[in-house]
Design an enzyme around this catalytic site. Structure first.
Site, PDB file in Angstrom:
ATOM      1  N   ASP A   1       0.882  -1.175   0.000  1.00  0.00           N
ATOM      2  CA  ASP A   1       0.000   0.000   0.000  1.00  0.00           C
ATOM      3  C   ASP A   1       0.916   1.220   0.000  1.00  0.00           C
ATOM      4  O   ASP A   1       2.136   1.100   0.199  1.00  0.00           O
ATOM      5  CB  ASP A   1      -0.906  -0.008   1.243  1.00  0.00           C
ATOM      6  CG  ASP A   1      -1.861   1.191   1.276  1.00  0.00           C
ATOM      7  OD1 ASP A   1      -2.272   1.658   0.187  1.00  0.00           O
ATOM      8  OD2 ASP A   1      -2.183   1.676   2.370  1.00  0.00           O
ATOM      9  N   SER A   2       0.307   2.392  -0.179  1.00  0.00           N
ATOM     10  CA  SER A   2       1.098   3.625  -0.105  1.00  0.00           C
ATOM     11  C   SER A   2       1.643   3.840   1.306  1.00  0.00           C
ATOM     12  O   SER A   2       2.616   4.568   1.476  1.00  0.00           O
ATOM     13  CB  SER A   2       0.218   4.814  -0.486  1.00  0.00           C
ATOM     14  OG  SER A   2      -0.847   4.920   0.438  1.00  0.00           O
TER      15      SER A   2
ATOM     16  N   TYR B   1      -0.947   8.339  -2.403  1.00  0.00           N
ATOM     17  CA  TYR B   1      -1.049   8.064  -3.837  1.00  0.00           C
ATOM     18  C   TYR B   1      -2.267   8.779  -4.457  1.00  0.00           C
ATOM     19  O   TYR B   1      -2.341   8.932  -5.673  1.00  0.00           O
ATOM     20  CB  TYR B   1      -1.253   6.560  -4.081  1.00  0.00           C
ATOM     21  CG  TYR B   1      -0.023   5.674  -3.982  1.00  0.00           C
ATOM     22  CD1 TYR B   1       1.202   6.161  -3.548  1.00  0.00           C
ATOM     23  CD2 TYR B   1      -0.105   4.333  -4.347  1.00  0.00           C
ATOM     24  CE1 TYR B   1       2.312   5.325  -3.463  1.00  0.00           C
ATOM     25  CE2 TYR B   1       1.012   3.503  -4.273  1.00  0.00           C
ATOM     26  CZ  TYR B   1       2.210   3.998  -3.827  1.00  0.00           C
ATOM     27  OH  TYR B   1       3.303   3.173  -3.757  1.00  0.00           O
ATOM     28  N   GLY B   2      -3.228   9.107  -3.614  1.00  0.00           N
ATOM     29  CA  GLY B   2      -4.570   9.514  -4.052  1.00  0.00           C
ATOM     30  C   GLY B   2      -4.660  10.527  -5.176  1.00  0.00           C
ATOM     31  O   GLY B   2      -5.542  10.440  -6.015  1.00  0.00           O
TER      32      GLY B   2
ATOM     33  N   CYS C   1      -4.561  -1.617  -1.738  1.00  0.00           N
ATOM     34  CA  CYS C   1      -4.730  -0.178  -1.956  1.00  0.00           C
ATOM     35  C   CYS C   1      -5.717  -0.001  -3.110  1.00  0.00           C
ATOM     36  O   CYS C   1      -5.466  -0.493  -4.214  1.00  0.00           O
ATOM     37  CB  CYS C   1      -3.370   0.423  -2.320  1.00  0.00           C
ATOM     38  SG  CYS C   1      -3.432   2.151  -2.796  1.00  0.00           S
ATOM     39  N   ASN C   2      -6.817   0.693  -2.844  1.00  0.00           N
ATOM     40  CA  ASN C   2      -7.801   0.911  -3.913  1.00  0.00           C
ATOM     41  C   ASN C   2      -7.234   1.781  -5.027  1.00  0.00           C
ATOM     42  O   ASN C   2      -7.509   1.561  -6.210  1.00  0.00           O
ATOM     43  CB  ASN C   2      -9.051   1.592  -3.347  1.00  0.00           C
ATOM     44  CG  ASN C   2      -9.802   0.715  -2.372  1.00  0.00           C
ATOM     45  OD1 ASN C   2      -9.343   0.468  -1.261  1.00  0.00           O
ATOM     46  ND2 ASN C   2     -10.934   0.212  -2.779  1.00  0.00           N
TER      47      ASN C   2
ATOM     48  N   CYS D   1     -11.080   2.970   0.594  1.00  0.00           N
ATOM     49  CA  CYS D   1      -9.640   3.225   0.716  1.00  0.00           C
ATOM     50  C   CYS D   1      -9.197   2.445   1.940  1.00  0.00           C
ATOM     51  O   CYS D   1      -9.871   2.477   2.979  1.00  0.00           O
ATOM     52  CB  CYS D   1      -9.391   4.725   0.902  1.00  0.00           C
ATOM     53  SG  CYS D   1      -7.704   5.117   1.432  1.00  0.00           S
TER      54      CYS D   1
HETATM   55  N1  DGL Z   1      -4.747   3.207   1.023  1.00  0.00           N
HETATM   56  C1  DGL Z   1      -4.909   3.693  -0.274  1.00  0.00           C
HETATM   57  C2  DGL Z   1      -6.208   3.329  -0.953  1.00  0.00           C
HETATM   58  O1  DGL Z   1      -6.766   2.303  -0.620  1.00  0.00           O
HETATM   59  C3  DGL Z   1      -4.187   4.912  -0.727  1.00  0.00           C
HETATM   60  C4  DGL Z   1      -4.398   6.179  -0.031  1.00  0.00           C
HETATM   61  C5  DGL Z   1      -3.437   7.217  -0.572  1.00  0.00           C
HETATM   62  O2  DGL Z   1      -2.239   6.949  -0.564  1.00  0.00           O
HETATM   63  O3  DGL Z   1      -3.903   8.272  -1.014  1.00  0.00           O
HETATM   64  O4  DGL Z   1      -6.662   4.002  -1.824  1.00  0.00           O
END
Ligand code: DGL
Length: 236
Positions: free
Chosen positions: A11-12, A43-44, A74-75, A194
């Site tokens: 994940d990020s 990452y968003g 991570c979505n 998320c």
């Molecule tokens: N945990 C992540 C997700 O499921 C990423 C959140 C991020 O880094 O912005 O989207």
């Protein structure tokens, strides 16, 4: 045959540890490796090609450590990179995540559901196809909640249920600002789209109240990972 190689998760940041925990509870015999790309979190709001590049680096690291499967916990990374990863690593099983819009839409009684996710996830093909297919007859409120990602990273794994005083009050205000309008709009399901957000679930639940169902995908993803391992003869 027992495959002792580890299952990799990335994940990020620490968000995906909720998927890791669900998987470990379900498959206690499996070895696991969790890779948090904290250096590049969040990452968003990154462009898709950048998320692909980061996801490929995370995957390479997990494969270097001998993983037999990669769970993209991570979505946002799933939305941007899962097709690319599958195409470039045809021998590696990948498990991805997408917001649970389908069960929310099918079970909604008010005809309104809300999804909390990042902009990257809302821009992705998976989310939009699922929404078009299963949620045509309901109103879907898409709520970007990047501030939740920042707060979960700040907690560094400290359970939200053990927060107190000013720190709890501050976080509660941030969550309230996002959740109360969804409840006021009559959303009866809130999808945690998320992997950072299940870490705030007790707070989200309390603020949303008993009439709202909070959908956390962690256990379903863990079950899917086990199904894929079993189908490929890769279980430990
Ligand atoms: N945990 C992540 C997700 O499921 C990423 C959140 C991020 O880094 O912005 O989207």
């Amino acid at each position: 045959m027992s495959d002792k190689r580890p299952v990799g998760f990335f994940d990020s940041g620490i968000g995906g540890t909720c998927i890791l925990a669900a998987f470990r509870a379900l498959c206690p015999k499996e070895r696991t490796i969790y890779h948090a790309d904290s250096e590049h979190c969040p990452y968003g709001n990154r462009p898709a090609d950048e998320v692909i590049r980061l996801s490929e680096a995370n995957t390479q690291e997990l494969l270097r450590q001998g993983c037999k499967m990669v769970v993209v916990a991570c979505n946002t990374a799933t939305a941007a990179a899962i097709d690319w990863l599958r195409a470039h690593h045809p021998d590696v099983p990948f498990i991805g995540l997408e917001p649970a819009v389908k069960p929310a839409a099918l079970k909604s009684k008010t005809g309104v559901v809300a999804v909390l996710a990042t902009a990257g996830t809302f821009n992705g093909r998976l989310y939009n196809e699922t929404k078009a297919k299963f949620a045509k007859d309901v109103t879907v409120i898409a709520a970007v909640a990047d501030e939740f990602v920042v707060e979960v990273e700040r907690l560094k794994g400290f359970p939200v249920t053990e927060l107190a005083g000013a720190e709890l009050a501050r976080l509660e205000r941030i969550v309230r600002v996002k959740i109360e309008p969804l409840v006021a709009a009559k959303a009866d399901h809130i999808v945690l789209g998320c992997t950072h957000f299940p870490h705030l679930k007790p707070l989200i639940e309390r603020i949303a109240g008993p009439s709202v169902v909070i959908l956390d995908p962690s256990e379903a993803v863990a079950r899917q990972a086990r199904r894929v391992l079993a189908a490929r003869g890769l279980l430990a």
